[in-house]
Design a protein around this motif. Structure first.
Motif, short mmCIF file in Angstrom:
data_model
loop_
_atom_site.label_atom_id
_atom_site.label_comp_id
_atom_site.label_asym_id
_atom_site.label_seq_id
_atom_site.Cartn_x
_atom_site.Cartn_y
_atom_site.Cartn_z
N ASN A 53 0.95 -1.27 -0.07
CA ASN A 53 -0.03 -0.03 -0.18
C ASN A 53 0.95 1.17 0.13
OD1 ASN A 53 -2.42 -1.65 -0.06
ND2 ASN A 53 -2.14 -1.46 2.37
N LYS A 54 1.99 1.24 -0.67
CA LYS A 54 2.84 2.33 -0.72
C LYS A 54 3.01 2.69 -2.14
CE LYS A 54 4.09 2.57 3.66
NZ LYS A 54 3.98 3.58 4.39
N ASP A 77 2.10 6.64 1.38
CA ASP A 77 0.99 5.90 1.42
C ASP A 77 0.24 6.14 0.02
OD1 ASP A 77 1.59 4.85 3.86
OD2 ASP A 77 0.71 6.55 5.18
N ASP A 78 -0.46 4.92 -0.31
CA ASP A 78 -1.27 5.25 -1.56
C ASP A 78 -2.23 6.33 -1.21
OD1 ASP A 78 -0.17 3.27 -3.28
OD2 ASP A 78 -1.05 1.68 -2.47
N SER A 79 -2.88 6.48 -0.22
CA SER A 79 -4.03 7.34 0.13
C SER A 79 -3.41 8.60 -0.21
CB SER A 79 -4.42 7.25 1.60
OG SER A 79 -3.20 7.54 2.46
N GLU A 80 -2.17 8.96 0.10
CA GLU A 80 -1.75 10.33 -0.21
C GLU A 80 -1.88 10.76 -1.58
OE1 GLU A 80 -0.34 12.68 2.05
OE2 GLU A 80 -1.07 11.12 3.48
#
Length: 170
Positions: A53-54, A77-80
């Motif tokens: 998840n990076k 982080d993927d969320s970024e």
């Protein structure tokens, strides 16, 4: 003599053409590409778990003698990445300002004290606005200035949404 010469020429021709003739004649099995691994990168399970998840970002810093750029890969982080291209571009520039993580082999390219005011991406052009320290604290010299600009340009254009970079100061 002529027969020996012809045999030698034929043998050299077969050797020069490689294994493809032997594969066609059925003497050698062709390699099956599907059985070979896609990557030769080997890492421990713990490292692989940390990278899950990076999202990799490629940052360009000066080499140890300050003559060329070298890449350093960092992971966020993927969320970024879901926060938009402007946010992602600002992360990249701020990471460049922070300097290389590796203490050996890489040098920072952005002058100390430089702050990022904003990054805006529009129609493939990233406008990067930096504080006046970017100019005031730069050591100068044509090569150093080029490395500084190219480190930012190369790092930002790793993103597919950015094709050009425009700089503004304050």
């Amino acid at each position: 003599k002529y027969i020996l010469l012809v045999v030698i020429i034929v043998m050299v021709g077969i050797l020069a053409s490689g294994c493809s003739i032997l594969q066609k004649l059925g003497f050698i099995e062709p390699e099956n590409d599907e059985l070979r691994p896609a990557s030769s990168v080997v890492m421990e399970e713990e490292m692989a778990r940390r990278l899950e998840n990076k999202y990799p970002i490629r940052l360009y810093f000066a080499n140890e003698d300050g003559t060329k750029l070298r890449v350093e890969i960092r992971y966020i982080d993927d969320s970024e990445t879901e926060k938009g291209i402007n946010y992602l571009a600002s992360i990249i520039v701020n990471e460049l300002i922070n300097g290389p993580a590796a203490k050996e082999g890489l040098l920072p390219t952005i002058p100390e004290g430089t702050k990022l005011n904003f990054v805006e991406v529009k129609d493939g052009v990233a406008t990067v606005d930096l504080s006046k320290e970017f100019v005031d604290n730069h050591m100068g010299g044509r090569n150093a200035e080029q490395l500084t600009l190219y480190s930012i340009v190369n790092s930002l254009t790793e993103l597919s949404e950015i094709q050009k970079v425009k700089f503004t100061i304050d």
